[in-house]
Design an enzyme around this catalytic site. Structure first.
Site, PDB file in Angstrom:
ATOM      1  N   ASP A   1       0.858  -1.201  -0.037  1.00  0.00           N
ATOM      2  CA  ASP A   1      -0.096   0.157   0.109  1.00  0.00           C
ATOM      3  C   ASP A   1       0.892   1.202   0.180  1.00  0.00           C
ATOM      4  O   ASP A   1       1.958   1.341   0.382  1.00  0.00           O
ATOM      5  CB  ASP A   1      -0.825   0.000   1.446  1.00  0.00           C
TER       6      ASP A   1
ATOM      7  N   GLU B   1      -0.194  -0.928   5.659  1.00  0.00           N
ATOM      8  CA  GLU B   1       0.990  -0.398   6.597  1.00  0.00           C
ATOM      9  C   GLU B   1       0.762   1.098   7.034  1.00  0.00           C
ATOM     10  O   GLU B   1       1.046   1.544   8.073  1.00  0.00           O
ATOM     11  CB  GLU B   1       2.258  -0.593   5.914  1.00  0.00           C
TER      12      GLU B   1
END
Length: 473
Positions: free
Chosen positions: A93, A156
């Site tokens: 991400d 994250e």
């Protein structure tokens, strides 16, 4: 024993393939999107697409793979029944692009030896250097005593959704590292949490704050802030802005008058929220200017708190949370998201990176004592609880990684603690290791994010060497 120069020579043969796969991954806009989330794509279509792309690549290369609820994926190498395992944990991400780019953030491009694009540095580039290190070991058919497992998450940058549950189901690896920071090593990470100050958006003064917005994520210093103000004398307010900006050179601003309304935009410097002192928070500057007007009500309270108590203070001194310990250093504070809308509820998200001598409860209590009347402060408790994390410097994990780094660079290397949070802290014996080399500008969470191509290849060699040592010694 394979020498450092041989690891690097081998890595160079993989560089073109690494870049091809990495550029495909970087074109996936893997920003968390709750509005588009579904049961099958719990964090939105972009993160899911990135996870599927990783699995496609790992299956193409012949690894044992797994997918945990479209939140976590992994590729394994080495004996399946090994009692001990080594994890390498990256993430796919990325942050929103934000403002200020001179290039398309979603179209990777190499210029002057640098790979530009969102995710090149945080963390798609380093993750693929780690993945190709694993592929290199597979292709070399090296013997492994411990199992190697390469794990990628897709949240994250927000709440670490699924990571704790994944390790509960999979089992905690013996040790591991995350390629999501810098060399030589990060074996300590400060605590990381947010306190959210909430209030109702109302006005009681002759000047009205219609809206105020700055920041997209708690862990980014806002580079742009916007406000709409209703006033009886808009030209006078614009003149006050010009006077303010003439005295304050660290930010820029502009205003557009529409009848009795003024649209303000301030421009600061967007950086990673773990180092807020290196940026300029556009939102707190805009509030610092506006608070001198006659607003009243919670609009005035919001501007006084944001533009006074929180402004130009990245250590939390004015809210009473400033602290320091000898291992982890100073507490840092970033005012990452700021929202006010007349007639609706608003909030300020204050992200704190804190050492071992203070707790999240202490921080919340002190901020609560510093907020305006009728405002409320609560901890943001979603995701993984990020208390301070430390793996001692004499742990074999740390000493092995430092030895590998020294062999490859010839540079001195010691332990280090940072304010950033990496997936390394998911393991009791987990650290961050690379992939950014000392002296390279840190462009994580910034416009025109980049990573030197040669450093990706160099990191691949170091990661392969490190994986081999950790899996066999």
């Amino acid at each position: 024993m394979v020498k450092a120069t041989e690891w690097l020579a081998k890595s160079l043969t993989y560089e073109n393939d690494l870049l091809a796969d990495l550029e495909d991954m970087m074109m996936i806009k893997s920003v968390r999107d709750d509005a588009a989330a579904t049961e099958d794509a719990p964090l939105g279509p972009g993160p899911k697409a990135a996870l599927e792309k990783f699995l496609e690549i790992a299956e193409r290369d012949g690894f044992r793979t797994g997918n945990y609820h479209n939140l976590v994926a992994y590729a394994e190498l080495g004996p399946e029944d090994a009692e001990e395992s080594v994890a390498i944990i990256g993430h796919l991400d990325v942050m929103p692009a934000g403002d200020g780019w001179t290039k398309d953030p979603w179209t990777p491009v190499i210029e002057d030896g640098r790979l530009y694009g969102r995710g090149s540095s945080d963390d798609k580039g380093p993750s693929f250097a780690g993945y190709y290190a694993l592929k290199m070991l597979k292709d070399m058919e090296v013997p492994l005593k411990r199992k190697l497992v390469f794990i990628v998450g897709i949240d994250e940058e927000s709440d670490w959704t699924g990571m704790d549950d994944f390790f509960e189901a999979y089992g905690e690896p013996t040790m591991g590292f995350s390629p999501d920071a810098e060399f030589p090593i990060i074996n300590g990470e400060k605590g990381n949490g947010s306190t959210v100050v909430r209030f109702s958006g109302n006005n009681e003064g002759t000047t009205r704050l219609i809206s105020f917005s700055a920041g997209e994520r708690p862990n980014m210093v806002p580079g742009v802030a916007k406000a709409v103000v209703e006033t009886e004398d808009p030209e006078a307010l614009v003149a006050q802005m010009d006077k303010y900006l003439a005295q304050e050179s660290r930010v820029k601003g502009e205003a557009e008058v529409n009848d009795n309304r003024v649209d303000f935009t301030f421009f600061g410097h967007q950086v990673h929220g773990a180092s807020p002192e290196t940026g300029e928070n556009a939102g707190t500057y805009l509030a610092n200017f506006l608070k001198e007007a006659d607003f009243g009500g919670n609009a005035q309270g919001f501007l006084d708190f944001l533009g006074g108590t929180l402004h130009d203070d990245t250590t939390g001194t004015k809210v009473g949370i400033a602290t320091h310990d000898d291992l982890m250093g100073d507490l840092s504070m970033n005012v990452g998201i700021q929202r006010f809308t007349d007639g609706e509820d608003g909030f300020v998200d204050i992200n704190i990176r804190y050492p071992q001598n203070i707790t999240a409860d202490d921080i919340e209590a002190k901020i609560s004592a510093a907020i305006p009347t009728n405002f409320a402060a609560t901890a943001a408790n979603e995701g993984h609880a990020m208390v301070p994390h430390y793996v001692p410097g004499d742990d074999p994990l740390v000493s092995t990684l430092l030895d590998v780094y020294r062999d490859h660079t010839g540079l001195p290397a010691g332990e280090r603690v940072i304010g950033g949070g990496t997936f390394g802290r998911l393991l009791k014996r987990g650290v961050a290791f690379g992939a950014m080399f000392e002296g390279v500008p840190d462009t994580m969470h910034q416009a025109d994010e980049f990573f030197p191509v040669a450093d990706l290849t160099r990191a691949m060699a170091i990661f392969a060497n490190a994986m081999y040592e950790l899996a066999n010694n």
